[in-house]
Each structure stands twice: as structure tokens, then as C-alpha cells.
Scaffold this motif. Structure first.
Motif, PDB file in Angstrom:
ATOM      1  N   LEU A 121      12.670 -14.289 -12.224  1.00 15.76           N
ATOM      2  CA  LEU A 121      11.557 -15.175 -12.703  1.00 15.76           C
ATOM      3  C   LEU A 121      11.592 -15.256 -14.282  1.00 15.76           C
ATOM      4  O   LEU A 121      11.524 -14.499 -14.949  1.00 15.76           O
ATOM      5  N   ARG A 122      11.917 -16.534 -14.800  1.00 15.20           N
ATOM      6  CA  ARG A 122      11.828 -16.829 -16.014  1.00 15.20           C
ATOM      7  C   ARG A 122      10.560 -17.321 -16.579  1.00 15.20           C
ATOM      8  O   ARG A 122      10.275 -17.284 -18.097  1.00 15.20           O
ATOM      9  N   GLY A 123       9.881 -18.330 -16.023  1.00 17.71           N
ATOM     10  CA  GLY A 123       8.781 -18.990 -16.796  1.00 17.71           C
ATOM     11  C   GLY A 123       7.718 -19.514 -15.497  1.00 17.71           C
ATOM     12  O   GLY A 123       8.298 -19.673 -14.494  1.00 17.71           O
ATOM     13  N   TRP A 124       6.544 -19.886 -15.994  1.00 21.30           N
ATOM     14  CA  TRP A 124       5.770 -20.803 -15.051  1.00 21.30           C
ATOM     15  C   TRP A 124       6.426 -22.034 -14.811  1.00 21.30           C
ATOM     16  O   TRP A 124       6.467 -22.451 -13.637  1.00 21.30           O
ATOM     17  N   TRP A 125       6.864 -22.851 -15.685  1.00 23.78           N
ATOM     18  CA  TRP A 125       7.397 -24.063 -15.633  1.00 23.78           C
ATOM     19  C   TRP A 125       9.016 -24.022 -16.299  1.00 23.78           C
ATOM     20  O   TRP A 125       9.068 -23.179 -16.994  1.00 23.78           O
ATOM     21  N   ARG A 126       9.748 -24.940 -15.716  1.00 24.57           N
ATOM     22  CA  ARG A 126      11.061 -24.782 -16.156  1.00 24.57           C
ATOM     23  C   ARG A 126      10.945 -25.891 -17.399  1.00 24.57           C
ATOM     24  O   ARG A 126      10.573 -26.766 -17.404  1.00 24.57           O
ATOM     25  N   LEU A 127      11.549 -25.544 -18.603  1.00 23.42           N
ATOM     26  CA  LEU A 127      11.424 -26.169 -19.936  1.00 23.42           C
ATOM     27  C   LEU A 127      12.946 -26.647 -20.062  1.00 23.42           C
ATOM     28  O   LEU A 127      13.969 -26.364 -20.808  1.00 23.42           O
ATOM     29  N   GLY A 128      13.118 -27.904 -19.339  1.00 18.70           N
ATOM     30  CA  GLY A 128      14.306 -28.572 -19.346  1.00 18.70           C
ATOM     31  C   GLY A 128      15.643 -28.020 -19.083  1.00 18.70           C
ATOM     32  O   GLY A 128      15.639 -27.212 -17.953  1.00 18.70           O
ATOM     33  N   ASP A 129      16.383 -27.770 -19.898  1.00 22.44           N
ATOM     34  CA  ASP A 129      17.749 -26.894 -19.717  1.00 22.44           C
ATOM     35  C   ASP A 129      17.843 -25.675 -20.615  1.00 22.44           C
ATOM     36  O   ASP A 129      18.582 -25.015 -20.559  1.00 22.44           O
ATOM     37  N   ASP A 130      16.729 -25.462 -21.261  1.00 19.10           N
ATOM     38  CA  ASP A 130      16.505 -24.182 -22.123  1.00 19.10           C
ATOM     39  C   ASP A 130      15.999 -23.043 -21.147  1.00 19.10           C
ATOM     40  O   ASP A 130      14.767 -22.902 -21.070  1.00 19.10           O
ATOM     41  N   PHE A 131      17.112 -22.378 -20.796  1.00 20.33           N
ATOM     42  CA  PHE A 131      16.711 -21.169 -19.683  1.00 20.33           C
ATOM     43  C   PHE A 131      16.369 -19.782 -20.496  1.00 20.33           C
ATOM     44  O   PHE A 131      15.795 -19.080 -19.709  1.00 20.33           O
ATOM     45  N   LEU A 168      10.420 -11.990  -4.510  1.00 21.73           N
ATOM     46  CA  LEU A 168      11.085 -13.357  -4.321  1.00 21.73           C
ATOM     47  C   LEU A 168      12.217 -13.167  -5.239  1.00 21.73           C
ATOM     48  O   LEU A 168      12.176 -13.622  -6.391  1.00 21.73           O
ATOM     49  N   GLU A 169      13.256 -12.714  -5.121  1.00 21.93           N
ATOM     50  CA  GLU A 169      14.216 -12.386  -5.904  1.00 21.93           C
ATOM     51  C   GLU A 169      15.084 -13.238  -6.528  1.00 21.93           C
ATOM     52  O   GLU A 169      15.816 -13.220  -7.411  1.00 21.93           O
ATOM     53  N   GLU A 170      14.931 -14.712  -5.732  1.00 24.65           N
ATOM     54  CA  GLU A 170      15.767 -15.717  -6.348  1.00 24.65           C
ATOM     55  C   GLU A 170      15.029 -16.721  -7.021  1.00 24.65           C
ATOM     56  O   GLU A 170      15.270 -17.598  -7.717  1.00 24.65           O
ATOM     57  N   LEU A 171      13.514 -16.497  -7.160  1.00 22.81           N
ATOM     58  CA  LEU A 171      12.631 -17.252  -7.716  1.00 22.81           C
ATOM     59  C   LEU A 171      12.819 -17.222  -9.190  1.00 22.81           C
ATOM     60  O   LEU A 171      12.896 -16.327  -9.861  1.00 22.81           O
ATOM     61  N   GLU A 172      12.874 -18.581  -9.999  1.00 19.95           N
ATOM     62  CA  GLU A 172      13.104 -18.743 -11.312  1.00 19.95           C
ATOM     63  C   GLU A 172      11.906 -19.230 -12.004  1.00 19.95           C
ATOM     64  O   GLU A 172      11.751 -18.820 -13.082  1.00 19.95           O
ATOM     65  N   TYR A 173      11.311 -20.223 -11.321  1.00 23.37           N
ATOM     66  CA  TYR A 173      10.122 -20.660 -11.839  1.00 23.37           C
ATOM     67  C   TYR A 173       9.122 -21.007 -10.863  1.00 23.37           C
ATOM     68  O   TYR A 173       9.324 -21.388  -9.628  1.00 23.37           O
ATOM     69  N   ILE A 174       7.852 -20.768 -11.047  1.00 25.35           N
ATOM     70  CA  ILE A 174       6.901 -21.009 -10.118  1.00 25.35           C
ATOM     71  C   ILE A 174       6.458 -22.448  -9.875  1.00 25.35           C
ATOM     72  O   ILE A 174       6.276 -23.022  -8.722  1.00 25.35           O
ATOM     73  N   CYS A 175       6.480 -23.364 -10.964  1.00 26.91           N
ATOM     74  CA  CYS A 175       6.262 -24.830 -10.634  1.00 26.91           C
ATOM     75  C   CYS A 175       7.523 -25.337 -11.609  1.00 26.91           C
ATOM     76  O   CYS A 175       7.999 -25.081 -12.370  1.00 26.91           O
ATOM     77  N   TYR A 176       7.726 -26.766 -11.035  1.00 29.04           N
ATOM     78  CA  TYR A 176       8.743 -27.544 -11.620  1.00 29.04           C
ATOM     79  C   TYR A 176       8.226 -28.669 -12.061  1.00 29.04           C
ATOM     80  O   TYR A 176       8.897 -29.807 -12.392  1.00 29.04           O
ATOM     81  N   GLU A 177       6.888 -29.096 -11.970  1.00 29.43           N
ATOM     82  CA  GLU A 177       5.992 -30.091 -12.340  1.00 29.43           C
ATOM     83  C   GLU A 177       5.011 -29.853 -13.514  1.00 29.43           C
ATOM     84  O   GLU A 177       4.635 -28.437 -13.179  1.00 29.43           O
ATOM     85  N   GLN A 178       4.720 -30.236 -14.413  1.00 31.27           N
ATOM     86  CA  GLN A 178       3.601 -30.145 -15.187  1.00 31.27           C
ATOM     87  C   GLN A 178       2.694 -31.067 -15.286  1.00 31.27           C
ATOM     88  O   GLN A 178       2.907 -32.454 -15.546  1.00 31.27           O
TER      89      GLN A 178
END
Length: 270
Positions: A46-56, A15-25
Motif C-alpha cells: 500500500l502506497r497511498g490513498w489515491w494514485r498520483l499519476g505515475d509518481d509511485f 490485502l498484500e497486493e493492494l497499492e491504492y485504496i481509490c483510483y479516482e479523486q
């Protein structure tokens, strides 16, 4: 997805464009309570499991520790995910860990965890039996130098694509530790193309029974301390033409190092 209480295996790949697996915690329910096998492969963004605000680009281990761990995970494969730095930790992993061409931040975060009550206060990864790592982007300085002391159950260690420089850098993990990896039975070196001599630190692995070397095309010599490996039962040298020739001739330099090994398998082709 973590609300799937009976999910045992999850494979996410290409999934070459996937950045986060979930967007809700949502930690109100059990986190993957049945998941035993997880594979993340070739998700290049892929950066992380959840997105941490705007800190990429945050690689702070404490951020990983704020996530619930995988309670039942036994097998984890992370391949080709160089940007992945933020995911739940896996201190109770038992069967297999593969970390290829990926960041070490997830490993470092796991090593920094406090043992859970369910693990009887054993150190992180103390139950792990099989470890497969490569040296493509391995940042040795990020990994605690005494981390192998945790791996008391490890039976197999496979090292892929390590350069001579990286193998020298990881010597600090093994040097002068005669009790290093007390359960280790098999160590494998694969595709270490500029390696000319196997590192001396393998002679500290006193429980070693099988030594495998594959496709190390410039390898020419074995460590002087090879006779110290008194439990060694099998030596496999496959696709290492220079060392294969040296062993075939049973030269005065090489034969004393391996004549104590009951089974020797040689092939210049793989």
C-alpha cells in the motif's frame, strides 16, 4: 468508498497486493463525514490513498495536504504498511493513534497541517489521548523535534521495540522541557531488548502517574532522577529479570530511586 456518508468504522488488512485504496479523486462531496475509526494493517504494498499519476515514490508532505482531512476520525491504526506515504491527514484525532512498523510520512504530513476552523485553531494532534509507536523503521530525523509540544492532551504513551540508539535519538523530543506532555499519566516501554537503563528524559514527565516496563530483558537500572516523579503512583516491571532482581534486593543503588512509589509490581516472567 468515501461516498459512504454513515460509515463509522473501516478496517483493511492483509490485502498484500493492494497499492491504492481509490483510483479516482472526487472532492465534490463530504469526505467520510462519519468515519470515527480507521485501521490499515499488513498491506505491504500500500502506497497511498489515491494514485498520483505515475509518481509511485513521492513522499512530499504537500501532496498529503492537498487531500481533504478526516473530519471526525478519533482512532487510527497503521500497522505493517511500510510503503504508505500518501493519505488524508488526521489533525483532529482524539482517542488513539497506533503507528507500528510503518512510515512516519503520514504523521509528518499531519503535523505540518494548518489547524482547521473546526478545531478552534488548536495545533495538530492537540486532542490526542493515546499514542502507540514502535522504533522498527522510525526515522526520527523526519519528525519535527518540537512535535511533542502539540500533544497537550496526551495521557498514554507506549513505546515498543525501540533500540538504545533510537531512544537516544528521541531524547531531543524531551530534553530540558519541564512542561513536556503536561497531561501524560502513563508511559510504557515494551520489548526494548537492548535497553540497559531507562532514559533520563522520563524524569521530565512531571505529571506521570504510572510507569510500565515489559520484556526489556537487558534492563538493569532506573534513572537517577526518579525521585523527581513525585506524582508517580505505580511502577510495573514485568519480564525484566535483571532489573527485577535489582529491585527485589532493594540495593543501595536502586532503592532510593523508587522508595517514594506507593505501588511496585515486580515479575521476572511475562
Amino acid at each position: 468508498m468515501e461516498r459512504l456518508p454513515f460509515l463509522k468504522s473501516l478496517h483493511i488488512s492483509f490485502l498484500e497486493e493492494l497499492e491504492y485504496i481509490c483510483y479516482e479523486q472526487d472532492f465534490t462531496s463530504a469526505f467520510f463525514p462519519s468515519l470515527e475509526s480507521l485501521s490499515l494493517q499488513f498491506c505491504y504494498k500500500l502506497r497511498g490513498w489515491w494514485r498520483l499519476g505515475d509518481d509511485f515514490n513521492n513522499t512530499n508532505c504537500s501532496q498529503n495536504l492537498s487531500l481533504p482531512p478526516f473530519p471526525c476520525l478519533a482512532q487510527l491504526s497503521i500497522i505493517g504498511c511500510r510503503m504508505l506515504t500518501y493519505m488524508p491527514v488526521f489533525p483532529n484525532l482524539e482517542n488513539r493513534l497506533e503507528l507500528y512498523n510503518s512510515s512516519v510520512e503520514t504523521l509528518v504530513a499531519t503535523l505540518n497541517t494548518v489547524a482547521l476552523e473546526s478545531s478552534n485553531h488548536f495545533p495538530p494532534l492537540s486532542m490526542l489521548k493515546s499514542l502507540h509507536i514502535d522504533g522498527v523503521i522510525l526515522d526520527v530525523k523526519r519528525i519535527p523535534k518540537d512535535w511533542l509540544q502539540n500533544l497537550t492532551s496526551l495521557q498514554l504513551l507506549q513505546i515498543n521495540w525501540f533500540s538504545c540508539q533510537v531512544l537516544q535519538e528521541i531524547e531531543i523530543w524531551f530534553k530540558d522541557d519541564l512542561k513536556c506532555l503536561p497531561s501524560l499519566q502513563i508511559i510504557s516501554f515494551h520489548n526494548c531488548e537492548d535497553l540497559e537503563a531507562l532514559p533520563d528524559w522520563i524524569c521530565n514527565l512531571s505529571s506521570l502517574q504510572h510507569l510500565r516496563v515489559y520484556d526489556c530483558i537487558n534492563l538493569t537500572s532506573l534513572p537517577e532522577g526518579m525521585p523527581c516523579l513525585t506524582n508517580l503512583q505505580t511502577l510495573e516491571i514485568i519480564g525484566c529479570p535483571l532489573l527485577d532482581e535489582e529491585c527485589q534486593t532493594q540495593s543501595d543503588e536502586t532503592w532510593p530511586k523508587l522508595r517514594h512509589v506507593p505501588k511496585i509490581i515486580l515479575s521476572s516472567l511475562h
